[in-house]
Design a protein around this motif. Structure first.
Motif, mmCIF file in Angstrom:
data_model
loop_
_atom_site.group_PDB
_atom_site.id
_atom_site.type_symbol
_atom_site.label_atom_id
_atom_site.label_comp_id
_atom_site.label_asym_id
_atom_site.label_seq_id
_atom_site.Cartn_x
_atom_site.Cartn_y
_atom_site.Cartn_z
ATOM 1 N N ASN A 37 21.343 -103.594 9.022
ATOM 2 C CA ASN A 37 22.776 -103.827 8.934
ATOM 3 C C ASN A 37 23.307 -103.623 7.522
ATOM 4 O OD1 ASN A 37 23.003 -104.389 11.608
ATOM 5 N ND2 ASN A 37 23.066 -106.600 11.391
ATOM 6 N N ILE A 38 22.436 -103.332 6.580
ATOM 7 C CA ILE A 38 22.868 -103.051 5.213
ATOM 8 C C ILE A 38 23.595 -101.709 5.198
ATOM 9 C CG2 ILE A 38 22.107 -102.756 2.817
ATOM 10 C CD1 ILE A 38 19.563 -104.307 3.589
ATOM 11 N N ALA A 39 24.681 -101.630 4.457
ATOM 12 C CA ALA A 39 25.476 -100.400 4.417
ATOM 13 C C ALA A 39 24.663 -99.237 3.860
ATOM 14 C CB ALA A 39 26.728 -100.618 3.577
ATOM 15 N N VAL A 40 24.947 -98.037 4.357
ATOM 16 C CA VAL A 40 24.251 -96.812 3.955
ATOM 17 C C VAL A 40 25.186 -95.961 3.090
ATOM 18 C CG1 VAL A 40 23.279 -94.637 4.798
ATOM 19 C CG2 VAL A 40 22.752 -96.783 5.980
ATOM 20 N N TYR A 41 24.663 -95.493 1.964
ATOM 21 C CA TYR A 41 25.407 -94.585 1.086
ATOM 22 C C TYR A 41 25.039 -93.168 1.497
ATOM 23 C CZ TYR A 41 26.998 -92.384 -3.279
ATOM 24 O OH TYR A 41 27.627 -91.582 -4.220
ATOM 25 N N THR A 42 25.973 -92.473 2.147
ATOM 26 C CA THR A 42 25.635 -91.197 2.781
ATOM 27 C C THR A 42 25.297 -90.101 1.777
ATOM 28 O OG1 THR A 42 27.971 -90.515 2.870
ATOM 29 C CG2 THR A 42 27.095 -91.726 4.767
ATOM 30 N N LYS A 43 25.917 -90.081 0.619
ATOM 31 C CA LYS A 43 25.674 -89.007 -0.338
ATOM 32 C C LYS A 43 24.226 -88.982 -0.786
ATOM 33 C CE LYS A 43 27.209 -87.129 -4.773
ATOM 34 N NZ LYS A 43 28.146 -87.282 -5.919
ATOM 35 N N GLU A 44 23.640 -90.164 -0.989
ATOM 36 C CA GLU A 44 22.254 -90.233 -1.462
ATOM 37 C C GLU A 44 21.291 -90.649 -0.357
ATOM 38 O OE1 GLU A 44 21.990 -92.509 -5.047
ATOM 39 O OE2 GLU A 44 23.327 -91.161 -6.139
ATOM 40 N N ALA A 93 39.364 -90.570 -7.867
ATOM 41 C CA ALA A 93 38.036 -90.959 -7.401
ATOM 42 C C ALA A 93 37.056 -91.001 -8.567
ATOM 43 C CB ALA A 93 37.551 -89.945 -6.355
ATOM 44 N N TYR A 94 36.018 -91.824 -8.404
ATOM 45 C CA TYR A 94 34.980 -91.929 -9.428
ATOM 46 C C TYR A 94 33.701 -91.277 -8.924
ATOM 47 C CZ TYR A 94 38.230 -95.337 -11.164
ATOM 48 O OH TYR A 94 39.353 -95.953 -11.607
ATOM 49 N N LYS A 95 32.975 -90.676 -9.844
ATOM 50 C CA LYS A 95 31.794 -89.916 -9.441
ATOM 51 C C LYS A 95 30.496 -90.644 -9.757
ATOM 52 C CE LYS A 95 34.183 -85.519 -10.143
ATOM 53 N NZ LYS A 95 34.209 -84.243 -10.869
ATOM 54 N N GLU A 96 30.559 -91.638 -10.600
ATOM 55 C CA GLU A 96 29.325 -92.332 -10.966
ATOM 56 C C GLU A 96 29.644 -93.733 -11.442
ATOM 57 O OE1 GLU A 96 27.495 -90.857 -14.560
ATOM 58 O OE2 GLU A 96 29.265 -89.666 -14.984
ATOM 59 N N ALA A 97 28.613 -94.582 -11.470
ATOM 60 C CA ALA A 97 28.746 -95.947 -11.978
ATOM 61 C C ALA A 97 27.596 -96.193 -12.945
ATOM 62 C CB ALA A 97 28.692 -96.945 -10.828
ATOM 63 N N PRO A 98 27.812 -96.115 -14.232
ATOM 64 C CA PRO A 98 26.728 -96.251 -15.202
ATOM 65 C C PRO A 98 26.063 -97.616 -15.139
ATOM 66 C CG PRO A 98 28.717 -95.384 -16.216
ATOM 67 C CD PRO A 98 29.089 -95.852 -14.862
ATOM 68 N N LYS A 99 24.864 -97.706 -15.703
ATOM 69 C CA LYS A 99 24.109 -98.954 -15.679
ATOM 70 C C LYS A 99 24.762 -100.010 -16.564
ATOM 71 C CE LYS A 99 19.597 -96.981 -14.646
ATOM 72 N NZ LYS A 99 18.200 -96.861 -15.078
ATOM 73 N N PRO A 101 24.257 -94.520 -9.367
ATOM 74 C CA PRO A 101 23.719 -93.215 -8.964
ATOM 75 C C PRO A 101 22.200 -93.145 -9.108
ATOM 76 C CG PRO A 101 25.631 -92.936 -10.383
ATOM 77 C CD PRO A 101 25.272 -94.393 -10.439
ATOM 78 N N GLY A 102 21.553 -92.631 -8.074
ATOM 79 C CA GLY A 102 20.104 -92.428 -8.129
ATOM 80 C C GLY A 102 19.282 -93.669 -7.901
#
Length: 461
Positions: A402-409, A114-120, A323-324
């Motif tokens: 209807n846009i997907a929700v990112y539950t962690k953030e 699994a990946y924890k982040e996606a840099p800019k 992220p963020g």
């Protein structure tokens, strides 16, 4: 074999570039050089197809050994990452060896972590192909925001004419491609207005063939542009045509639309081909299956056309998370919905009546972590999507919720993240309000698929 070296310090953009180059250079080896030792960064490159990831601090002798070992079938990663992976799967690192290479078991493990982040991203874009022959000239009918341009311009094809009527699409198209395209309708468009060209490209109206349009097909007045496109194709006789639409176009009414295209173009002297292509086979983290139709004039056909197959290495939607990125926050009502779905509130504690369609998650993917996943709201069903899987076909249906929700953030996916799901570069700018921008993306084509098909068309004539 040839080596292609990519600077990994561009982080996410280097992943986008690597995936793009992999489809153009099937026999090449790919080396990522970087200062980064973060596991999530390194494994993201592995999943994108890197054969080696080298720390910039390593010596030239390390580089030479890495290239030699990769040529013999190994995967090379920075030493701290190799040791961490090996320990994770219960293997003991051979520390006495100066260079530690991974077994096939470790390689498979690396590709599934699994990946924890996606840099800019920093937008650099893939390098363009060079050719001595005249660039292929194409027209872009029903151009939208310019998906065909993103796929075909890197092949050095030249767009000589475009039609579009939506003001937001036109503003987006012109700002990204540095043009001034007037609003143009296909209705009664004289063929004499179109400059000389080789390939006709069109993203056909999708609503008449989708569930949202009640599957009316050619009986829907929104399908009228299709007949205008056929009229222009018959009058201008391009060397080839490329159409795209939702997958239902292949089967609706016993495939009558696909048969119509093949019947018409065959009678005009074309060889015809059609198929359904899944975008996940082309480095895109979205399971978007679309209909593609290609017709090539028989007097121009030098080689039998075949649709590209892509590869079987699927991307996960977790790769595109920024992220963020709180540019698309949840409303207070949807914050409550999220608390309910995650078990933090009961129905009795909500401040509004709960619709029947929102009482439970209808589809939960195996192994999904509800605290760190995407919730997709489509067709009255709420789906929990693992970050380790591709996203289902994007569909907004005209409503922001209807846009997907990112539950962690606890937020909606951002416009940038949806661009990435569609295979658009981060440098692409949408000139429209947020919901409209996402609608435009959802109705667009995945550029990497178009690029792969365009390359096959070019090879055929």
């Amino acid at each position: 074999s040839d080596w292609i070296i990519i600077d990994g310090d561009f982080k996410y953009e280097s992943v986008h570039l690597l995936r793009s180059l992999r489809f153009k250079n099937h026999t090449s080896k790919f080396l990522v050089i970087t200062w980064h030792q973060d596991l999530s960064h390194v494994l993201r490159w592995v999943r994108a197809g890197a054969h080696a990831v080298l720390d910039k601090r390593e010596s030239n002798s390390a580089l030479a050994v890495a290239l030699e070992r990769v040529d013999s079938g190994h995967l090379y990663l920075p030493k701290p990452i190799r040791e961490r992976i090996l320990r994770s799967i219960g293997e003991t690192p051979q520390l006495e060896e100066p260079f530690l290479f991974l077994t096939e078991q470790a390689k498979a493990f690396a590709q599934t972590l699994a990946y924890k982040e996606a840099p800019k991203l920093k937008a650099t874009g893939p390098p363009t192909r060079t050719s001595s022959r005249r660039p292929i000239r194409y027209v872009n009918l029903l151009a939208g925001v310019g998906s065909f341009r993103l796929g075909l311009d890197p092949l050095q094809w030249k767009c000589v004419y475009a039609t579009e009527t939506d003001s937001y699409c036109l503003e987006t198209y012109d700002s990204n491609f540095k043009e001034e395209t007037p609003p143009r309708s296909l209705v009664d468009l004289p063929p004499s207005c179109i400059p000389s060209y080789d390939v006709l490209c069109a993203a056909l109206p999708f609503k008449p063939f989708s569930m949202g349009g009640n599957l009316k097909g050619l009986n829907d007045e929104k399908a009228l542009p299709i007949f205008e496109i056929l009229r222009l194709a018959r009058r201008t006789r391009p060397k080839a045509v490329l159409f795209e639409n939702v997958k239902q176009m292949m089967t609706l009414a016993n495939g009558s639309v696909d048969l119509l295209f093949k019947s018409q173009f065959s009678s005009w002297g074309y060889s015809c081909y059609s198929t359904i292509i899944d975008s996940t086979m082309f480095g895109i983290p979205q399971a978007c299956k679309r209909y593609y139709f290609v017709a090539i004039r028989t007097d121009r056909l030098k080689k039998e056309f075949r649709f590209p197959e892509g590869n079987t290495s699927q991307c996960c939607v977790g790769d595109i998370i920024e992220p963020g990125d709180n540019s698309n926050p949840l409303t207070p009502k949807w914050q409550e919905y999220l608390d309910y779905f995650l078990g933090r509130k009961t129905e009795q504690h909500l401040t509004f009546p709960l619709p029947k369609s929102r009482k439970k998650l209808r589809a939960i993917q195996e192994g999904v972590d509800l605290q760190n996943c995407l919730l997709s709201f489509q067709q009255a069903a709420i789906r929990a999507i693992s970050l380790e899987n591709p996203f289902p076909t994007l569909s907004l249906g005209g409503q922001s919720h209807n846009i997907a929700v990112y539950t962690k953030e606890r937020r909606y996916l951002s416009v940038l993240e949806i661009q990435r799901i569609m295979g658009f570069p981060d440098s692409f700018k949408l000139r429209a309000p947020k919901t409209k921008a996402i609608q435009m993306l959802c109705s667009s084509i995945c550029p990497p698929v178009v690029e792969a098909i365009g390359r096959r068309i070019e090879e055929a004539f």
